[in-house]
Design a protein around this motif. Structure first.
Motif, PDB file in Angstrom:
ATOM      1  N   TYR A 133       0.849  -1.187   0.000  1.00 43.06           N
ATOM      2  CA  TYR A 133       0.000   0.000   0.000  1.00 43.06           C
ATOM      3  C   TYR A 133       0.888   1.241   0.000  1.00 43.06           C
ATOM      4  O   TYR A 133       1.999   1.223   0.533  1.00 43.06           O
ATOM      5  CB  TYR A 133      -0.905   0.033   1.231  1.00 43.06           C
ATOM      6  CG  TYR A 133      -1.935  -1.066   1.260  1.00 43.06           C
ATOM      7  CD1 TYR A 133      -3.146  -0.931   0.586  1.00 43.06           C
ATOM      8  CD2 TYR A 133      -1.696  -2.243   1.968  1.00 43.06           C
ATOM      9  CE1 TYR A 133      -4.098  -1.936   0.613  1.00 43.06           C
ATOM     10  CE2 TYR A 133      -2.647  -3.254   1.999  1.00 43.06           C
ATOM     11  CZ  TYR A 133      -3.842  -3.099   1.325  1.00 43.06           C
ATOM     12  OH  TYR A 133      -4.781  -4.097   1.348  1.00 43.06           O
ATOM     13  N   ILE A 134       0.370   2.310  -0.589  1.00 47.25           N
ATOM     14  CA  ILE A 134       1.111   3.568  -0.622  1.00 47.25           C
ATOM     15  C   ILE A 134       0.189   4.714  -0.224  1.00 47.25           C
ATOM     16  O   ILE A 134      -1.026   4.566  -0.142  1.00 47.25           O
ATOM     17  CB  ILE A 134       1.725   3.849  -2.020  1.00 47.25           C
ATOM     18  CG1 ILE A 134       0.621   4.021  -3.071  1.00 47.25           C
ATOM     19  CG2 ILE A 134       2.688   2.755  -2.423  1.00 47.25           C
ATOM     20  CD1 ILE A 134       1.123   4.532  -4.408  1.00 47.25           C
ATOM     21  N   GLY A 135       0.793   5.857   0.019  1.00 38.63           N
ATOM     22  CA  GLY A 135       0.028   7.076   0.238  1.00 38.63           C
ATOM     23  C   GLY A 135      -0.583   7.199   1.619  1.00 38.63           C
ATOM     24  O   GLY A 135      -0.141   6.582   2.589  1.00 38.63           O
ATOM     25  N   ASP A 136      -1.632   8.007   1.694  1.00 39.03           N
ATOM     26  CA  ASP A 136      -2.265   8.310   2.972  1.00 39.03           C
ATOM     27  C   ASP A 136      -2.873   7.069   3.615  1.00 39.03           C
ATOM     28  O   ASP A 136      -2.869   6.933   4.849  1.00 39.03           O
ATOM     29  CB  ASP A 136      -3.339   9.384   2.784  1.00 39.03           C
ATOM     30  CG  ASP A 136      -2.755  10.706   2.287  1.00 39.03           C
ATOM     31  OD1 ASP A 136      -1.580  10.993   2.598  1.00 39.03           O
ATOM     32  OD2 ASP A 136      -3.465  11.439   1.580  1.00 39.03           O
ATOM     33  N   TYR A 137      -3.403   6.153   2.807  1.00 36.51           N
ATOM     34  CA  TYR A 137      -3.985   4.934   3.366  1.00 36.51           C
ATOM     35  C   TYR A 137      -2.906   4.068   4.013  1.00 36.51           C
ATOM     36  O   TYR A 137      -3.115   3.501   5.088  1.00 36.51           O
ATOM     37  CB  TYR A 137      -4.713   4.153   2.275  1.00 36.51           C
ATOM     38  CG  TYR A 137      -5.423   2.922   2.786  1.00 36.51           C
ATOM     39  CD1 TYR A 137      -6.416   3.037   3.756  1.00 36.51           C
ATOM     40  CD2 TYR A 137      -5.092   1.652   2.318  1.00 36.51           C
ATOM     41  CE1 TYR A 137      -7.073   1.914   4.244  1.00 36.51           C
ATOM     42  CE2 TYR A 137      -5.731   0.528   2.803  1.00 36.51           C
ATOM     43  CZ  TYR A 137      -6.727   0.658   3.755  1.00 36.51           C
ATOM     44  OH  TYR A 137      -7.363  -0.458   4.244  1.00 36.51           O
ATOM     45  N   ALA A 138      -1.746   3.966   3.360  1.00 42.20           N
ATOM     46  CA  ALA A 138      -0.634   3.222   3.953  1.00 42.20           C
ATOM     47  C   ALA A 138      -0.231   3.838   5.286  1.00 42.20           C
ATOM     48  O   ALA A 138       0.065   3.122   6.259  1.00 42.20           O
ATOM     49  CB  ALA A 138       0.562   3.217   2.998  1.00 42.20           C
ATOM     50  N   ARG A 139      -0.218   5.147   5.346  1.00 42.80           N
ATOM     51  CA  ARG A 139       0.143   5.837   6.593  1.00 42.80           C
ATOM     52  C   ARG A 139      -0.829   5.465   7.715  1.00 42.80           C
ATOM     53  O   ARG A 139      -0.416   5.216   8.851  1.00 42.80           O
ATOM     54  CB  ARG A 139       0.156   7.346   6.360  1.00 42.80           C
ATOM     55  CG  ARG A 139       0.393   8.174   7.602  1.00 42.80           C
ATOM     56  CD  ARG A 139       0.687   9.610   7.236  1.00 42.80           C
ATOM     57  NE  ARG A 139       2.005   9.693   6.605  1.00 42.80           N
ATOM     58  CZ  ARG A 139       3.143   9.810   7.269  1.00 42.80           C
ATOM     59  NH1 ARG A 139       3.140   9.867   8.592  1.00 42.80           N
ATOM     60  NH2 ARG A 139       4.283   9.893   6.632  1.00 42.80           N
ATOM     61  N   GLU A 140      -2.107   5.416   7.416  1.00 42.04           N
ATOM     62  CA  GLU A 140      -3.093   5.021   8.417  1.00 42.04           C
ATOM     63  C   GLU A 140      -2.842   3.588   8.889  1.00 42.04           C
ATOM     64  O   GLU A 140      -2.893   3.295  10.088  1.00 42.04           O
ATOM     65  CB  GLU A 140      -4.503   5.138   7.831  1.00 42.04           C
ATOM     66  CG  GLU A 140      -4.944   6.556   7.539  1.00 42.04           C
ATOM     67  CD  GLU A 140      -6.292   6.611   6.855  1.00 42.04           C
ATOM     68  OE1 GLU A 140      -6.985   5.564   6.811  1.00 42.04           O
ATOM     69  OE2 GLU A 140      -6.673   7.682   6.350  1.00 42.04           O
ATOM     70  N   LEU A 141      -2.564   2.693   7.927  1.00 43.12           N
ATOM     71  CA  LEU A 141      -2.332   1.296   8.269  1.00 43.12           C
ATOM     72  C   LEU A 141      -1.073   1.115   9.117  1.00 43.12           C
ATOM     73  O   LEU A 141      -1.006   0.200   9.950  1.00 43.12           O
ATOM     74  CB  LEU A 141      -2.198   0.457   6.995  1.00 43.12           C
ATOM     75  CG  LEU A 141      -3.464   0.261   6.161  1.00 43.12           C
ATOM     76  CD1 LEU A 141      -3.135  -0.508   4.886  1.00 43.12           C
ATOM     77  CD2 LEU A 141      -4.537  -0.466   6.953  1.00 43.12           C
ATOM     78  N   SER A 142      -0.079   1.969   8.909  1.00 46.11           N
ATOM     79  CA  SER A 142       1.193   1.816   9.620  1.00 46.11           C
ATOM     80  C   SER A 142       1.024   1.922  11.133  1.00 46.11           C
ATOM     81  O   SER A 142       1.826   1.375  11.897  1.00 46.11           O
ATOM     82  CB  SER A 142       2.208   2.861   9.132  1.00 46.11           C
ATOM     83  OG  SER A 142       1.884   4.162   9.601  1.00 46.11           O
ATOM     84  N   TYR A 143      -0.029   2.625  11.568  1.00 42.05           N
ATOM     85  CA  TYR A 143      -0.289   2.768  13.002  1.00 42.05           C
ATOM     86  C   TYR A 143      -1.188   1.656  13.542  1.00 42.05           C
ATOM     87  O   TYR A 143      -1.314   1.501  14.753  1.00 42.05           O
ATOM     88  CB  TYR A 143      -0.958   4.120  13.284  1.00 42.05           C
ATOM     89  CG  TYR A 143      -0.089   5.309  12.954  1.00 42.05           C
ATOM     90  CD1 TYR A 143       0.954   5.699  13.793  1.00 42.05           C
ATOM     91  CD2 TYR A 143      -0.315   6.062  11.803  1.00 42.05           C
ATOM     92  CE1 TYR A 143       1.748   6.790  13.496  1.00 42.05           C
ATOM     93  CE2 TYR A 143       0.471   7.155  11.500  1.00 42.05           C
ATOM     94  CZ  TYR A 143       1.500   7.522  12.348  1.00 42.05           C
ATOM     95  OH  TYR A 143       2.282   8.610  12.040  1.00 42.05           O
ATOM     96  N   LEU A 144      -1.787   0.892  12.629  1.00 41.78           N
ATOM     97  CA  LEU A 144      -2.816  -0.061  13.035  1.00 41.78           C
ATOM     98  C   LEU A 144      -2.428  -1.522  12.885  1.00 41.78           C
ATOM     99  O   LEU A 144      -2.901  -2.362  13.651  1.00 41.78           O
ATOM    100  CB  LEU A 144      -4.105   0.191  12.217  1.00 41.78           C
ATOM    101  CG  LEU A 144      -4.745   1.576  12.330  1.00 41.78           C
ATOM    102  CD1 LEU A 144      -5.884   1.697  11.329  1.00 41.78           C
ATOM    103  CD2 LEU A 144      -5.235   1.821  13.746  1.00 41.78           C
ATOM    104  N   VAL A 145      -1.579  -1.828  11.903  1.00 38.71           N
ATOM    105  CA  VAL A 145      -1.318  -3.223  11.549  1.00 38.71           C
ATOM    106  C   VAL A 145       0.008  -3.690  12.139  1.00 38.71           C
ATOM    107  O   VAL A 145       1.076  -3.142  11.820  1.00 38.71           O
ATOM    108  CB  VAL A 145      -1.308  -3.408  10.016  1.00 38.71           C
ATOM    109  CG1 VAL A 145      -1.022  -4.864   9.665  1.00 38.71           C
ATOM    110  CG2 VAL A 145      -2.636  -2.962   9.420  1.00 38.71           C
TER     111      VAL A 145
END
Length: 228
Positions: A133-145
């Motif tokens: 994943y890239i972009g803003d969605y990847a950033r959100e996932l980085s804190y969750l997964v």
């Protein structure tokens, strides 16, 4: 004559958009692949695109214009485990968001570096071992997964060099004034001799892992790809 530019519509671009719109520049915000499409089909004067575009001979890199990079973790380019176990140890099945080119090339290099002899690119992420994943969605996932892999961090740890994700290209030598800045872990700075050397080294390392960029067509198919 009004200058038109396509910028990648992630949050890190917001300050650049504000600066250039205040100068009267026509700024179009696009997904990465669409920004590349607008550039390759000459629909804009300038575009921010994947750094992998420099493997194409028609690319014109603009000096003193913005590049997007990180010195370590970036959070915007992320590998996420999709399955807990793999059936074949030296093979990995990879799904990538269609918008990614720099990230996909980086992922292919990283997975090869850590020992995978075969990497299968899948169109269905339900069957994948890893998802990119890239972009803003990847950033959100980085804190969750849990167990996510920040490819900016891995690149820096293995090469001791920054990674340049996006560059500014144009069909003629134009220069627009801007102030560089840092957004979270992401650095937006101008292309100078030092940055160019980093970019050349990066392209040399990734040359064998480049996933060829295809030109999006005009017409209905192009519209479908835009909305993908």
């Amino acid at each position: 004559m009004t200058v038109s530019i396509s910028l990648i519509k992630y949050k890190y671009s917001s300050k650049l958009v504000e600066q250039w719109r205040n100068l009267g520049v026509k700024v179009i915000l696009d997904e990465p692949l669409i920004s590349l499409y607008r550039y390759l089909t000459k629909k804009v004067d300038i575009a921010m695109v994947t750094s992998m575009v420099l493997y194409l001979p028609q690319s014109i890199l603009l000096p003193q214009m913005p590049v997007v990079m990180s010195n370590g973790p970036v959070r915007n380019v992320l590998l996420i485990p999709c399955k807990k176990e793999r059936t074949v140890k030296d093979t990995v099945r990879l799904w990538s968001t269609p918008q990614s080119r720099s990230g996909l090339t980086l992922a292919l290099w990283y997975l090869s570096y850590i020992g995978f002899k075969k990497i299968k690119l899948l169109s269905n992420k339900e069957d994948a071992d890893l998802c990119l994943y890239i972009g803003d969605y990847a950033r959100e996932l980085s804190y969750l997964v849990e167990g996510s892999i920040d490819l900016g961090r891995e690149w820096f740890q293995l090469t001791k060099s920054p990674f340049i994700y996006a560059i500014t290209v144009g069909w003629k030598l134009l220069r627009l004034p801007f102030r560089g800045y840092m957004w979270k872990e992401i650095i937006v700075t101008s292309l100078n001799d030092r940055i160019y050397e980093i970019l050349e080294n990066q392209l040399e390392i990734l040359r064998n892992y480049w996933y060829k960029i295809s030109l999006l067509p005009d017409g209905i198919l192009g519209l479908l790809l835009r909305s993908a």
